[in-house]
Design a protein around this motif. Sequence first.
Motif, PDB file in Angstrom:
ATOM      1  N   SER A  52       0.828  -1.219   0.000  1.00  0.00           N
ATOM      2  CA  SER A  52       0.000   0.000   0.000  1.00  0.00           C
ATOM      3  C   SER A  52       0.855   1.258   0.000  1.00  0.00           C
ATOM      4  N   LEU A  53       1.979   1.209  -0.708  1.00  0.00           N
ATOM      5  CA  LEU A  53       2.886   2.355  -0.780  1.00  0.00           C
ATOM      6  C   LEU A  53       3.028   2.917  -2.193  1.00  0.00           C
ATOM      7  N   LEU A  54       2.340   2.311  -3.150  1.00  0.00           N
ATOM      8  CA  LEU A  54       2.455   2.774  -4.533  1.00  0.00           C
ATOM      9  C   LEU A  54       1.762   4.124  -4.689  1.00  0.00           C
ATOM     10  N   LYS A  55       2.472   5.080  -5.272  1.00  0.00           N
ATOM     11  CA  LYS A  55       1.893   6.398  -5.506  1.00  0.00           C
ATOM     12  C   LYS A  55       0.726   6.289  -6.488  1.00  0.00           C
ATOM     13  N   GLU A  56      -0.362   6.978  -6.185  1.00  0.00           N
ATOM     14  CA  GLU A  56      -1.531   6.940  -7.060  1.00  0.00           C
ATOM     15  C   GLU A  56      -1.279   7.702  -8.355  1.00  0.00           C
ATOM     16  N   ASN A  57      -0.537   8.790  -8.243  1.00  0.00           N
ATOM     17  CA  ASN A  57      -0.263   9.637  -9.403  1.00  0.00           C
ATOM     18  C   ASN A  57       0.950   9.096 -10.150  1.00  0.00           C
ATOM     19  N   ILE A  58       0.800   8.802 -11.436  1.00  0.00           N
ATOM     20  CA  ILE A  58       1.884   8.187 -12.196  1.00  0.00           C
ATOM     21  C   ILE A  58       3.115   9.078 -12.258  1.00  0.00           C
ATOM     22  N   ASP A  59       2.920  10.390 -12.381  1.00  0.00           N
ATOM     23  CA  ASP A  59       4.068  11.296 -12.455  1.00  0.00           C
ATOM     24  C   ASP A  59       4.819  11.342 -11.131  1.00  0.00           C
ATOM     25  N   GLU A  60       4.097  11.304 -10.024  1.00  0.00           N
ATOM     26  CA  GLU A  60       4.748  11.272  -8.719  1.00  0.00           C
ATOM     27  C   GLU A  60       5.505   9.964  -8.543  1.00  0.00           C
ATOM     28  N   CYS A  61       4.939   8.872  -9.039  1.00  0.00           N
ATOM     29  CA  CYS A  61       5.599   7.567  -8.945  1.00  0.00           C
ATOM     30  C   CYS A  61       6.898   7.563  -9.744  1.00  0.00           C
ATOM     31  N   LEU A  62       6.858   8.081 -10.971  1.00  0.00           N
ATOM     32  CA  LEU A  62       8.049   8.122 -11.812  1.00  0.00           C
ATOM     33  C   LEU A  62       9.147   8.959 -11.174  1.00  0.00           C
ATOM     34  N   TRP A  63       8.769  10.104 -10.615  1.00  0.00           N
ATOM     35  CA  TRP A  63       9.750  11.016 -10.039  1.00  0.00           C
ATOM     36  C   TRP A  63      10.307  10.473  -8.719  1.00  0.00           C
ATOM     37  N   THR A  64       9.451   9.854  -7.916  1.00  0.00           N
ATOM     38  CA  THR A  64       9.880   9.310  -6.625  1.00  0.00           C
ATOM     39  C   THR A  64      10.831   8.139  -6.797  1.00  0.00           C
ATOM     40  N   GLY A  65      10.573   7.302  -7.786  1.00  0.00           N
ATOM     41  CA  GLY A  65      11.409   6.133  -8.007  1.00  0.00           C
ATOM     42  C   GLY A  65      11.110   5.030  -7.016  1.00  0.00           C
ATOM     43  N   PHE A  66      12.030   4.074  -6.885  1.00  0.00           N
ATOM     44  CA  PHE A  66      11.731   2.836  -6.183  1.00  0.00           C
ATOM     45  C   PHE A  66      12.786   2.424  -5.154  1.00  0.00           C
ATOM     46  N   TYR A  67      13.680   3.323  -4.797  1.00  0.00           N
ATOM     47  CA  TYR A  67      14.695   2.973  -3.801  1.00  0.00           C
ATOM     48  C   TYR A  67      14.064   2.833  -2.417  1.00  0.00           C
ATOM     49  N   SER A 103      21.388  -2.489 -32.774  1.00  0.00           N
ATOM     50  CA  SER A 103      22.020  -1.851 -31.623  1.00  0.00           C
ATOM     51  C   SER A 103      21.037  -1.877 -30.459  1.00  0.00           C
ATOM     52  N   PRO A 104      21.520  -1.976 -29.214  1.00  0.00           N
ATOM     53  CA  PRO A 104      20.620  -2.040 -28.063  1.00  0.00           C
ATOM     54  C   PRO A 104      20.050  -0.684 -27.694  1.00  0.00           C
ATOM     55  N   LYS A 105      19.043  -0.700 -26.831  1.00  0.00           N
ATOM     56  CA  LYS A 105      18.490   0.521 -26.244  1.00  0.00           C
ATOM     57  C   LYS A 105      19.023   0.680 -24.824  1.00  0.00           C
ATOM     58  N   LEU A 106      19.134   1.919 -24.392  1.00  0.00           N
ATOM     59  CA  LEU A 106      19.676   2.238 -23.071  1.00  0.00           C
ATOM     60  C   LEU A 106      18.550   2.547 -22.092  1.00  0.00           C
ATOM     61  N   TYR A 107      18.577   1.892 -20.929  1.00  0.00           N
ATOM     62  CA  TYR A 107      17.590   2.145 -19.880  1.00  0.00           C
ATOM     63  C   TYR A 107      18.290   2.186 -18.521  1.00  0.00           C
ATOM     64  N   PHE A 108      17.641   2.856 -17.574  1.00  0.00           N
ATOM     65  CA  PHE A 108      18.078   2.854 -16.179  1.00  0.00           C
ATOM     66  C   PHE A 108      17.153   1.924 -15.397  1.00  0.00           C
ATOM     67  N   PHE A 109      17.669   1.369 -14.297  1.00  0.00           N
ATOM     68  CA  PHE A 109      16.832   0.509 -13.477  1.00  0.00           C
ATOM     69  C   PHE A 109      15.824   1.308 -12.656  1.00  0.00           C
ATOM     70  N   ASP A 110      16.072   2.610 -12.452  1.00  0.00           N
ATOM     71  CA  ASP A 110      15.170   3.377 -11.605  1.00  0.00           C
ATOM     72  C   ASP A 110      14.803   4.706 -12.255  1.00  0.00           C
ATOM     73  N   SER A 111      13.507   4.940 -12.379  1.00  0.00           N
ATOM     74  CA  SER A 111      13.017   6.165 -13.018  1.00  0.00           C
ATOM     75  C   SER A 111      13.320   7.401 -12.186  1.00  0.00           C
ATOM     76  N   GLY A 112      13.328   7.269 -10.853  1.00  0.00           N
ATOM     77  CA  GLY A 112      13.620   8.411  -9.996  1.00  0.00           C
ATOM     78  C   GLY A 112      15.027   8.935 -10.215  1.00  0.00           C
ATOM     79  N   LEU A 113      15.975   8.021 -10.421  1.00  0.00           N
ATOM     80  CA  LEU A 113      17.345   8.422 -10.690  1.00  0.00           C
ATOM     81  C   LEU A 113      17.435   9.163 -12.020  1.00  0.00           C
ATOM     82  N   VAL A 114      16.691   8.704 -13.010  1.00  0.00           N
ATOM     83  CA  VAL A 114      16.649   9.392 -14.306  1.00  0.00           C
ATOM     84  C   VAL A 114      16.145  10.822 -14.135  1.00  0.00           C
ATOM     85  N   CYS A 115      15.044  10.966 -13.408  1.00  0.00           N
ATOM     86  CA  CYS A 115      14.467  12.295 -13.201  1.00  0.00           C
ATOM     87  C   CYS A 115      15.454  13.226 -12.500  1.00  0.00           C
ATOM     88  N   SER A 116      16.172  12.712 -11.519  1.00  0.00           N
ATOM     89  CA  SER A 116      17.157  13.520 -10.799  1.00  0.00           C
ATOM     90  C   SER A 116      18.284  13.948 -11.725  1.00  0.00           C
TER      91      SER A 116
END
Length: 388
Positions: free
Chosen positions: A141-156, A255-268
């Motif tokens: 019960s800790l998942l952010k309801e707002n998708i943008d807040e979830c992306l920015w907060t990340g998952f650490y 060629s591969p695509k580049l991704y990060f494991f955590d969206s919050g780190l990307v936003c930062s």
Amino acid sequence: MENKFIERKIEEKLLNLIKTFPIVTLTGCRQCGKSTLLKKLFPDWKYVSLEDLDFRQIATNDPRYFLSLYPEKTIFDEVQRVPDLFSYIQSHIDELDKTEIYILSGSQNFLLMNSISQSRAGRCAILNLSTFSISELKNASLLKENIDECLWTGFYPRIYNQNPSPHDFYRSYIKTYIERDVRELKNISDLSVFHKFICLCAGRTGQILNTTELANETGISVLTVKSWLSILETSGIIFLLKPYYKNFGKRLVKSPKLYFFDSGLVCSLLGMENFQQIQTHYLRGGIFENMIISNYIKECFFKGKNPNAYFWRDSNGLEIDLLIEEFNTIKLFEIKSSSTINEKFFNSLNKISDLFKISKQNINVLYSGEQTFPATPTHGGYISWKDW
């Protein structure tokens, strides 16, 4: 809330493996919850962190004596700090010839893997932990309801355990862990260049990797770019999604695509200071795609599985964001950050499923809406990000 109350999906696999192997190794990026998880699951085991200089000196100077102090049922954390210890561990477990002897944990995966590669066969099971998955936060019960807040907060985990501002957490994380670890592993005299490099990587999340372009913009060689990417990849910060080109007789991107494991780190790294800034950011779709694909990779890790995840793109620009191959079945996913259903989202999915005879039941749109509509034999489905 403390992390010990947040159940990790990897727990079952970890408990099963230690019953059948003398050693289980748990790797993952820093601050993803390895120590907390191990202390929770094995409260009766001894715990030794080799970050502690006293323990590290004993293990380095007299490894046999050190292991005599901890003959079994011991967790060695940050074990890559004493790489010579592994050969002594190997001899020790061969003498005991039993299961449930040691659990090894470390953040720098590549050092850990190199150290255990010679003694792994039949003796050591390896699991990868990462930051929280969507379902782990949802179940707690800790998942952010707002998708943008979830992306920015990340998952650490620390963000959910100790409630620091995500903005403050990620700035500290980059300085304390990523840049420090890189300096220890590579003789980088100017960390500002590396910081520029990782920020440029964040600006390319979800894009085809172009090492020459990265080298030119950072002002370093292509060889250095590949070296730094390898460090970030093996330390659990980024991953490369490979293209799928098996059995498809077309000219495809390889060629591969580049991704990060955590969206919050990307936003930062992109300089965002609050979740409102992501709402109109040009990379919002790429960051959402990053979260969706990294979540699938995490879920595979937690089950002890190798993720058979790819993307597909031909020379004409026809593309599928995520292709999963499981049990000789191909599943196709289009990823859209829109919260509104739109039949146009199926354009590429339908073309490719028809071209390669893939059932409509195996095509889905992953989107930021609230409702999930399962696929049918005649039409693909919609999957809400909260159900992914």
